[in-house]
Design a protein around this motif. Sequence first.
Motif, PDB file in Angstrom:
ATOM      1  N   ILE A  26       0.781  -1.371  -0.160  1.00  0.00           N
ATOM      2  CA  ILE A  26      -0.241  -0.251  -0.267  1.00  0.00           C
ATOM      3  C   ILE A  26       1.183   1.645  -0.065  1.00  0.00           C
ATOM      4  N   GLY A  27       1.001   2.206  -0.898  1.00  0.00           N
ATOM      5  CA  GLY A  27       0.721   3.368  -0.535  1.00  0.00           C
ATOM      6  C   GLY A  27       0.830   4.697  -0.202  1.00  0.00           C
ATOM      7  N   ILE A  28       1.214   5.133   0.494  1.00  0.00           N
ATOM      8  CA  ILE A  28       0.474   5.929   1.449  1.00  0.00           C
ATOM      9  C   ILE A  28       1.278   7.544   1.210  1.00  0.00           C
ATOM     10  N   ALA A  29       0.162   9.199   1.041  1.00  0.00           N
ATOM     11  CA  ALA A  29       0.603   9.858   0.362  1.00  0.00           C
ATOM     12  C   ALA A  29      -0.021  11.173   1.530  1.00  0.00           C
ATOM     13  N   THR A  30       0.472  12.249   1.266  1.00  0.00           N
ATOM     14  CA  THR A  30       0.155  13.869   2.199  1.00  0.00           C
ATOM     15  C   THR A  30       0.710  14.860   1.230  1.00  0.00           C
ATOM     16  N   THR A  85      -5.798  -5.243   9.308  1.00  0.00           N
ATOM     17  CA  THR A  85      -5.159  -4.041   9.699  1.00  0.00           C
ATOM     18  C   THR A  85      -3.103  -4.007   9.706  1.00  0.00           C
ATOM     19  N   THR A  86      -3.288  -2.633   9.860  1.00  0.00           N
ATOM     20  CA  THR A  86      -1.308  -3.313   9.908  1.00  0.00           C
ATOM     21  C   THR A  86      -1.836  -1.238  10.820  1.00  0.00           C
ATOM     22  N   MET A  87       0.028  -1.095  11.305  1.00  0.00           N
ATOM     23  CA  MET A  87       0.627  -0.313  11.933  1.00  0.00           C
ATOM     24  C   MET A  87       1.297   0.687  10.414  1.00  0.00           C
ATOM     25  N   VAL A  88       1.345   1.817  10.747  1.00  0.00           N
ATOM     26  CA  VAL A  88       2.132   2.514   9.820  1.00  0.00           C
ATOM     27  C   VAL A  88       2.721   3.124  10.385  1.00  0.00           C
ATOM     28  N   LEU A  99       0.049  -4.975   3.961  1.00  0.00           N
ATOM     29  CA  LEU A  99      -0.944  -5.050   4.250  1.00  0.00           C
ATOM     30  C   LEU A  99      -1.418  -6.990   4.481  1.00  0.00           C
ATOM     31  N   PRO A 100      -1.312  -7.658   4.919  1.00  0.00           N
ATOM     32  CA  PRO A 100      -1.515  -8.865   4.878  1.00  0.00           C
ATOM     33  C   PRO A 100      -2.815  -9.000   4.820  1.00  0.00           C
ATOM     34  N   LEU A 101      -2.853 -10.477   4.054  1.00  0.00           N
ATOM     35  CA  LEU A 101      -4.250 -10.411   3.731  1.00  0.00           C
ATOM     36  C   LEU A 101      -4.444 -12.158   3.817  1.00  0.00           C
ATOM     37  N   GLU A 102      -5.198 -13.270   4.297  1.00  0.00           N
ATOM     38  CA  GLU A 102      -5.013 -14.436   5.215  1.00  0.00           C
ATOM     39  C   GLU A 102      -6.034 -14.856   4.189  1.00  0.00           C
ATOM     40  N   CYS A 103      -5.060 -16.128   3.589  1.00  0.00           N
ATOM     41  CA  CYS A 103      -5.961 -16.294   2.388  1.00  0.00           C
ATOM     42  C   CYS A 103      -6.214 -18.436   2.898  1.00  0.00           C
ATOM     43  N   THR A 104      -7.816 -18.849   2.509  1.00  0.00           N
ATOM     44  CA  THR A 104      -8.388 -20.540   2.763  1.00  0.00           C
ATOM     45  C   THR A 104      -7.881 -20.756   1.849  1.00  0.00           C
TER      46      THR A 104
END
Length: 214
Positions: A26-30, A85-88, A99-104
């Motif tokens: 994920i790219g984040i910008a201000t 969720t994640t902490m930036v 950002l983790p995306l758990e799969c099943t």
Amino acid sequence: MSEVTFAVLDVVPETYAVTPVLTARIGIATDGDEPVHAIALRCQVRIEPLRRGYTDDEAAGLLDLFGPRERWGTTQHNFLWQHSTTMVPGFTGTTQVDLPLECTYDFEVTAAKYFHALRDGMIPLQFLFSGTVFTKGKTNFSVQQVPWDREDHFDLPVSAWHDLMQLHYPNTGWLRLTRDTLEALARFKSGRGLLSFDDAITSLLTIHTAQEVR
């Protein structure tokens, strides 16, 4: 506070994870020079089935989810895949975070059933971002919520999901059964001298097919 925007740059399999995980970069910008101390980022990831077409083979695999093609106009809607969720960490200007995306591979899960039915092309995803932004305030911290309209779309190659499942479950899949069904299947397997549950189910299918032919 500066405006914060989010963009999905890539989604790739996490090769060395113990369980199947895709990682979204994920790219984040201000839009200003004000430092951001941290972001407690939340994301709702949804699947947008209307953003792609489907072959006849794929349509057969999607029958349980959407019914026959003639009903898709009313049955195909965006649906939830998962929350993540994640902490930036703190940054100024721009940053990137995983950002983790758990799969099943559990076919009782709608998303897994949808992914498994696809043979080629892309999986259309929608990322809806929310969370809390921590910046410097007049006294100490300033806290503000991520605006409700922060979202992005990403087309995940179907091959990425299939490769991930093949990595963790080579030539196998998951089938959830009730305890009574498992016990009955175990008795059938032992009574026939079969070596595995796969052999037991194959034997039952053979018996069923032979009865249909009669």
